[in-house]
Design a protein around this motif. Structure first.
Motif, PDB file in Angstrom:
ATOM      1  N   PRO A 197      32.032  35.853  45.242  1.00 24.35           N
ATOM      2  CA  PRO A 197      31.519  34.486  45.080  1.00 24.35           C
ATOM      3  C   PRO A 197      30.617  34.009  46.222  1.00 24.35           C
ATOM      4  O   PRO A 197      29.662  33.262  45.984  1.00 24.35           O
ATOM      5  CB  PRO A 197      32.792  33.637  45.004  1.00 24.35           C
ATOM      6  N   ALA A 198      30.861  34.465  47.438  1.00 23.30           N
ATOM      7  CA  ALA A 198      30.000  34.064  48.554  1.00 23.30           C
ATOM      8  C   ALA A 198      28.601  34.665  48.417  1.00 23.30           C
ATOM      9  O   ALA A 198      27.613  34.047  48.816  1.00 23.30           O
ATOM     10  CB  ALA A 198      30.626  34.492  49.878  1.00 23.30           C
ATOM     11  N   ARG A 199      28.511  35.851  47.855  1.00 18.35           N
ATOM     12  CA  ARG A 199      27.220  36.527  47.715  1.00 18.35           C
ATOM     13  C   ARG A 199      26.524  36.220  46.393  1.00 18.35           C
ATOM     14  O   ARG A 199      25.310  36.232  46.301  1.00 18.35           O
ATOM     15  CB  ARG A 199      27.414  38.034  47.858  1.00 18.35           C
ATOM     16  N   GLY A 259      41.067  41.611  47.472  1.00 16.33           N
ATOM     17  CA  GLY A 259      40.363  41.312  48.716  1.00 16.33           C
ATOM     18  C   GLY A 259      38.878  41.638  48.625  1.00 16.33           C
ATOM     19  O   GLY A 259      38.035  40.891  49.117  1.00 16.33           O
ATOM     20  N   ALA A 260      38.554  42.756  48.011  1.00 13.93           N
ATOM     21  CA  ALA A 260      37.147  43.126  47.833  1.00 13.93           C
ATOM     22  C   ALA A 260      36.446  42.148  46.890  1.00 13.93           C
ATOM     23  O   ALA A 260      35.307  41.733  47.142  1.00 13.93           O
ATOM     24  CB  ALA A 260      37.039  44.541  47.298  1.00 13.93           C
TER      25      ALA A 260
END
Length: 78
Positions: free
Chosen positions: A46-48, A40-41
């Protein structure tokens, strides 16, 4: 009892996972939850950092490889 000792870090002079049965119990009960938390972490990366694509990973022996499994699940090229 194993999870309680593990979470409480009871300093009773024994390893928390001190025999084969305890190791199997840990793998069956704690590893899936730890994997899910780590995975989850890692999902936020990938978004950042969209261009981040690790090609290797170092596992320093701090457990049964749960973080390595989670990272490889996200980045199969590792």
């Amino acid at each position: 009892m194993l999870s309680r000792r593990y979470r409480a870090e009871i300093r009773d002079g024994r390893f928390h996972v001190d025999d084969d049965a305890a190791a199997l119990a840990y793998l069956a009960t704690r590893l899936p939850a730890t994997f899910a938390a780590i995975r989850g972490a890692l999902d936020a990366i990938p978004a950042r950092l969209p261009d981040f694509a690790p090609a290797s990973q170092l596992d320093i022996g701090a457990g049964p490889g749960t973080a390595a499994f989670a990272a490889r699940d996200l980045w199969p090229a590792i």
